[in-house]
Design a protein around this motif. Sequence first.
Motif, PDB file in Angstrom:
ATOM      1  N   LYS A 112      -4.017 -16.431 -50.916  1.00  0.00           N
ATOM      2  CA  LYS A 112      -3.471 -15.270 -51.632  1.00  0.00           C
ATOM      3  C   LYS A 112      -3.538 -13.978 -50.814  1.00  0.00           C
ATOM      4  N   PRO A 113      -4.637 -13.693 -50.093  1.00  0.00           N
ATOM      5  CA  PRO A 113      -4.647 -12.463 -49.287  1.00  0.00           C
ATOM      6  C   PRO A 113      -3.543 -12.447 -48.224  1.00  0.00           C
ATOM      7  N   SER A 114      -3.290 -13.594 -47.612  1.00  0.00           N
ATOM      8  CA  SER A 114      -2.250 -13.659 -46.590  1.00  0.00           C
ATOM      9  C   SER A 114      -0.860 -13.477 -47.202  1.00  0.00           C
ATOM     10  N   VAL A 115      -0.656 -14.029 -48.387  1.00  0.00           N
ATOM     11  CA  VAL A 115       0.607 -13.825 -49.106  1.00  0.00           C
ATOM     12  C   VAL A 115       0.783 -12.339 -49.412  1.00  0.00           C
ATOM     13  N   ARG A 116      -0.280 -11.690 -49.858  1.00  0.00           N
ATOM     14  CA  ARG A 116      -0.203 -10.245 -50.168  1.00  0.00           C
ATOM     15  C   ARG A 116       0.150  -9.428 -48.926  1.00  0.00           C
ATOM     16  N   VAL A 117      -0.388  -9.800 -47.777  1.00  0.00           N
ATOM     17  CA  VAL A 117      -0.054  -9.094 -46.543  1.00  0.00           C
ATOM     18  C   VAL A 117       1.450  -9.192 -46.287  1.00  0.00           C
ATOM     19  N   ALA A 118       1.993 -10.397 -46.357  1.00  0.00           N
ATOM     20  CA  ALA A 118       3.432 -10.585 -46.127  1.00  0.00           C
ATOM     21  C   ALA A 118       4.249  -9.733 -47.095  1.00  0.00           C
ATOM     22  N   GLU A 119       3.862  -9.754 -48.354  1.00  0.00           N
ATOM     23  CA  GLU A 119       4.607  -8.991 -49.358  1.00  0.00           C
ATOM     24  C   GLU A 119       4.497  -7.481 -49.123  1.00  0.00           C
ATOM     25  N   LYS A 120       3.304  -6.999 -48.745  1.00  0.00           N
ATOM     26  CA  LYS A 120       3.133  -5.569 -48.455  1.00  0.00           C
ATOM     27  C   LYS A 120       4.028  -5.121 -47.306  1.00  0.00           C
ATOM     28  N   LEU A 121       4.248  -6.022 -46.354  1.00  0.00           N
ATOM     29  CA  LEU A 121       5.063  -5.694 -45.186  1.00  0.00           C
ATOM     30  C   LEU A 121       6.563  -5.781 -45.474  1.00  0.00           C
ATOM     31  N   GLY A 122       6.910  -6.225 -46.683  1.00  0.00           N
ATOM     32  CA  GLY A 122       8.321  -6.299 -47.046  1.00  0.00           C
ATOM     33  C   GLY A 122       8.952  -7.668 -46.869  1.00  0.00           C
ATOM     34  N   PHE A 123       8.145  -8.693 -46.606  1.00  0.00           N
ATOM     35  CA  PHE A 123       8.671 -10.050 -46.531  1.00  0.00           C
ATOM     36  C   PHE A 123       9.042 -10.511 -47.937  1.00  0.00           C
ATOM     37  N   LYS A 124      10.103 -11.281 -48.038  1.00  0.00           N
ATOM     38  CA  LYS A 124      10.565 -11.813 -49.317  1.00  0.00           C
ATOM     39  C   LYS A 124      10.427 -13.332 -49.315  1.00  0.00           C
ATOM     40  N   PHE A 125       9.905 -13.869 -50.435  1.00  0.00           N
ATOM     41  CA  PHE A 125       9.739 -15.314 -50.568  1.00  0.00           C
ATOM     42  C   PHE A 125      11.101 -16.000 -50.524  1.00  0.00           C
ATOM     43  N   GLU A 126      11.192 -17.074 -49.737  1.00  0.00           N
ATOM     44  CA  GLU A 126      12.422 -17.850 -49.613  1.00  0.00           C
ATOM     45  C   GLU A 126      12.283 -19.224 -50.269  1.00  0.00           C
ATOM     46  N   LYS A 127      11.247 -19.984 -49.853  1.00  0.00           N
ATOM     47  CA  LYS A 127      11.051 -21.325 -50.403  1.00  0.00           C
ATOM     48  C   LYS A 127       9.707 -21.873 -49.940  1.00  0.00           C
ATOM     49  N   THR A 128       9.325 -23.000 -50.504  1.00  0.00           N
ATOM     50  CA  THR A 128       8.101 -23.693 -50.124  1.00  0.00           C
ATOM     51  C   THR A 128       8.492 -24.986 -49.417  1.00  0.00           C
ATOM     52  N   ILE A 129       7.880 -25.226 -48.250  1.00  0.00           N
ATOM     53  CA  ILE A 129       8.133 -26.465 -47.514  1.00  0.00           C
ATOM     54  C   ILE A 129       6.849 -26.874 -46.798  1.00  0.00           C
ATOM     55  N   SER A 130       6.883 -28.066 -46.251  1.00  0.00           N
ATOM     56  CA  SER A 130       5.829 -28.509 -45.340  1.00  0.00           C
ATOM     57  C   SER A 130       6.395 -28.372 -43.936  1.00  0.00           C
ATOM     58  N   LYS A 131       5.539 -28.081 -42.985  1.00  0.00           N
ATOM     59  CA  LYS A 131       5.989 -27.956 -41.603  1.00  0.00           C
ATOM     60  C   LYS A 131       4.876 -28.402 -40.673  1.00  0.00           C
ATOM     61  N   THR A 132       5.246 -28.649 -39.439  1.00  0.00           N
ATOM     62  CA  THR A 132       4.277 -28.990 -38.402  1.00  0.00           C
ATOM     63  C   THR A 132       4.078 -27.761 -37.529  1.00  0.00           C
ATOM     64  N   HIS A 133       2.822 -27.430 -37.275  1.00  0.00           N
ATOM     65  CA  HIS A 133       2.507 -26.300 -36.404  1.00  0.00           C
ATOM     66  C   HIS A 133       1.394 -26.728 -35.466  1.00  0.00           C
ATOM     67  N   ALA A 134       1.678 -26.631 -34.182  1.00  0.00           N
ATOM     68  CA  ALA A 134       0.693 -26.991 -33.151  1.00  0.00           C
ATOM     69  C   ALA A 134       0.118 -28.377 -33.408  1.00  0.00           C
ATOM     70  N   GLY A 135       0.965 -29.294 -33.863  1.00  0.00           N
ATOM     71  CA  GLY A 135       0.560 -30.670 -34.075  1.00  0.00           C
ATOM     72  C   GLY A 135      -0.087 -30.965 -35.404  1.00  0.00           C
ATOM     73  N   ALA A 136      -0.281 -29.944 -36.244  1.00  0.00           N
ATOM     74  CA  ALA A 136      -0.895 -30.150 -37.557  1.00  0.00           C
ATOM     75  C   ALA A 136       0.186 -30.056 -38.635  1.00  0.00           C
TER      76      ALA A 136
END
Length: 182
Positions: A145-169
């Motif tokens: 939740k804190p990281s989501v709040r940071v994105a929202e404070k910066l003006g990011f808008k929610f697009e969708k929820t997905i799974s992804k691979t990052h650095a092999g994880a």
Amino acid sequence: MVGGEKHLIMAFQIETKRLLIRKPDDQDLVHFRKWLSDPELARFVGGVRSEEHILRTFQHISKNWQEWGFGTAMLIWKDSGDVVGSCGINKIEVEGQTEYDLGYLIIQNYWGMGLATESAQAILDYAVKTLKINRVTAWPSQNNKPSVRVAEKLGFKFEKTISKTHAGAILNDMSLYIWRNG
């Protein structure tokens, strides 16, 4: 390379009210080792990582700087000189499209102080003014939740929820947020 700015690599440093933001050097591997083996910090980025995975991640960070002239940067607390986290823009592939992705990590002793927002805003400003990037993604875990709040404070808008691979994880239930300049 965005905006032909590769020559800025050696001089990269941003200063905010409380932080110095700089390109990582070889001495910073120790910080990534500590962060990615800490269960509390690593739980939102795919979990605790093996030594091999940490080395690959750090090599990837270095390669990004060499190839593009930007990437994950180190956050230095000006009052003490301590490394308190990382923040940066990286090129990633998402569903066959190249995106410029904002990521941030703050160590626990500095949580709740607004440093993620402070550093991410400075990095976004750099991305727009220097790199000429006008669209940036962020992938906070729905559970962070804190990281989501940071994105929202910066003006990011929610697009969708997905799974992804990052650095092999594999990261499940990640929230795609998009920021657009203008």
